[in-house]
Scaffold this active site. Structure first.
Site, PDB file in Angstrom:
ATOM      1  N   HIS A 160       0.876  -1.171   0.000  1.00  0.00           N
ATOM      2  CA  HIS A 160       0.000   0.000   0.000  1.00  0.00           C
ATOM      3  C   HIS A 160       0.911   1.218   0.000  1.00  0.00           C
ATOM      4  CE1 HIS A 160      -3.257  -2.697   1.941  1.00  0.00           C
ATOM      5  NE2 HIS A 160      -3.473  -2.577   0.641  1.00  0.00           N
ATOM      6  N   GLU A 215       1.614   3.334   3.103  1.00  0.00           N
ATOM      7  CA  GLU A 215       2.138   2.650   4.294  1.00  0.00           C
ATOM      8  C   GLU A 215       3.638   2.488   4.076  1.00  0.00           C
ATOM      9  OE1 GLU A 215      -0.295  -0.833   4.973  1.00  0.00           O
ATOM     10  OE2 GLU A 215      -2.136   0.347   4.795  1.00  0.00           O
ATOM     11  N   HIS A 226       3.327  -3.785   6.320  1.00  0.00           N
ATOM     12  CA  HIS A 226       2.255  -2.791   6.203  1.00  0.00           C
ATOM     13  C   HIS A 226       2.333  -1.810   7.375  1.00  0.00           C
ATOM     14  CE1 HIS A 226      -0.421  -4.787   3.055  1.00  0.00           C
ATOM     15  NE2 HIS A 226       0.549  -5.671   3.256  1.00  0.00           N
ATOM     16  N   GLU A 264       2.172  -5.660  10.429  1.00  0.00           N
ATOM     17  CA  GLU A 264       1.753  -4.269  10.623  1.00  0.00           C
ATOM     18  C   GLU A 264       2.729  -3.668  11.631  1.00  0.00           C
ATOM     19  OE1 GLU A 264      -0.764  -2.845   9.050  1.00  0.00           O
ATOM     20  OE2 GLU A 264      -1.909  -4.541   8.221  1.00  0.00           O
TER      21      GLU A 264
END
Length: 443
Positions: free
Chosen positions: A85, A88, A192, A280
């Protein structure tokens, strides 16, 4: 070899001409940096592009290892992917820092040296460079998340559980799919932002849901992999790094967190036999540059510890009755029936990540007797090597009958990544049919 060691030792003590400062680098700067690293460390790195973005930016991958230009038997392939993404951005920064760390410490740092000597490491800092170029510094906005055509790349992969997921594949996604066809990756993670947690497959609803989780046949391995990262991170294991978050042990099953179709980690596992989790790594998707050094220090030990897990389980080759290495031999582990059966690759090799324990392996190959072995599996990361188990098959007298079965084709599922769940079912049925017939003939 002595000359190589002296060369690398000399470079390790020099101030790096390509050392990184903690800031966000655009695509031009990243390309320049990677080319500089590749020219500085030609013996342990190889830079290549796996494709282009919609706007024509190269998707650069740096390979690191003793033999970066080619696969060597018994050396597992590992990968990190960042910036899927575009907004990110922390993963993009950390993977560049990881490259700097690995190259500058090879032959002087024992851990780094053993990692690069025992595995082949592929790093793709940015899967969505177009999205990054249009993104803006902000914690939670979505500007730059998608590719240039406005598509979320983490919803664009073929999905084994969603027959309606037949959308057009984006250039960046096609590049990843082709990449997975050219390398037999064993372990992977994609980075991410927007939370601090390690998420593992399945992301979509699979064949069974247990206590809200969509579990794979290798659920124990995935939980171990996620915890390996979480507990080697300075804060992730606490589970509450971001406001309002509550992830026990800092991990989550993807489906239990929220369901999605067309995700990359599910695709890696089902179609490419590559164990991938999603990391993440920052509450803020696009934090201030002043926060980057602390984020690197928080994630560095976890990034290194996770890489060692490529040595879990069992590895080896399968040979036919003439001693020739064979492709597409099915590797079954009792109690772990994968949706798409694990198979030997183009080199006749297989890698199967498993936790320490005792397992029953069965190998099936057309025209040969099925072979079953019980294997005791130690904790491979301690020695930087999975346990090796090779299989030499015996020819079956009824080979003509067996080779008439549909499964006798040498076409691998990986050759046709657009297959849907129906083709996966057919693949499993033919494999099971072959197994039943072979066992009947041998009884």
């Amino acid at each position: 070899m002595i000359v190589l060691m002296l060369y690398l030792f000399f470079w390790s003590w020099l101030p790096s001409a390509h050392s990184l400062i903690f800031q966000y680098h655009d695509s031009v700067e990243i390309e320049k940096y990677l080319k500089g690293i590749s020219s500085t460390y030609p013996s342990i790195t190889h830079l290549h592009s796996i494709g282009q973005s919609v706007e024509g930016r190269e998707l650069w991958v740096l390979i690191l290892g003793q033999h970066p230009r080619e696969h060597r038997r018994g050396i597992p392939e590992f990968k990190y992917v960042g910036n899927m993404h575009g907004n990110e951005v922390v993963g993009r920064v950390l993977l560049l820092q990881l490259i700097d760390y690995l190259t500058s410490r090879y032959l002087t740092d024992p851990l780094v040296t053993r990692l690069l000597n025992s595995s082949r490491v592929h790093i793709l800092p940015s899967m969505n460079p177009d999205g990054f170029e249009s993104s803006k510094p902000d914690c939670m906005n979505t500007v730059g998340r998608y590719n240039k055509k406005g598509v979320d790349l983490n919803r664009n992969f073929p999905d084994a559980f969603d027959v309606n997921n037949n959308q057009e594949r984006q250039k960046e996604v096609k590049a990843i799919m082709n990449w997975l066809n050219t390398e037999t990756f064993v372990l992977s993670a994609n980075l991410h932002g927007g939370a601090v947690v390690a998420s593992y497959p399945y992301d979509n609803r699979g064949s069974g849901v247990q206590e809200g989780s969509s579990v794979t046949p290798d659920n124990d391995v995935f939980i171990h992999l996620a915890k390996t990262y979480s507990f080697n991170h300075t804060d992730m294991y606490k589970g509450n790094s971001c406001p309002g978050s509550n992830f026990p042990n800092g991990i989550t099953n993807g489906f239990q967190w929220y369901s999605l179709s067309g995700g990359m980690q599910d695709y890696n596992y089902v179609w490419a036999h590559c164990f991938e989790i999603t990391l993440e790594i920052s509450c803020c998707k696009y934090p201030q540059e002043s926060e980057l050094p602390a984020l690197w220090e928080a994630n560095k030990p976890a990034l290194l510890a996770y890489m060692k897990q490529v040595h879990l389980g069992v590895k080896g080759v399968v040979m036919d009755s003439n001693g020739n290495l064979v492709q597409n031999a099915i590797i079954e582990v009792a109690g772990r029936t994968n949706l798409n059966p694990f198979k030997t690759d183009l080199n006749g090799e297989y890698y199967k990540l498993l936790m320490p324990g005792t397992y029953t392996f069965t190998v099936i190959y057309p025209g040969h007797k099925s072979t079953t072995e019980t294997i005791s599996v130690p904790y491979g990361p301690d020695t930087f090597s999975a346990v090796t188990q090779n299989f030499l098959l015996q020819k079956l007298d009824f080979s003509a009958l067996i080779t008439q079965l549909p499964m006798a084709t040498t076409t691998s599922v990986k050759k046709n990544p657009e297959n849907n769940s129906a083709s996966l079912l057919a693949n499993a049925v033919t494999a099971l049919t072959a197994l039943i017939i072979q066992r009947q003939l041998l009884s």
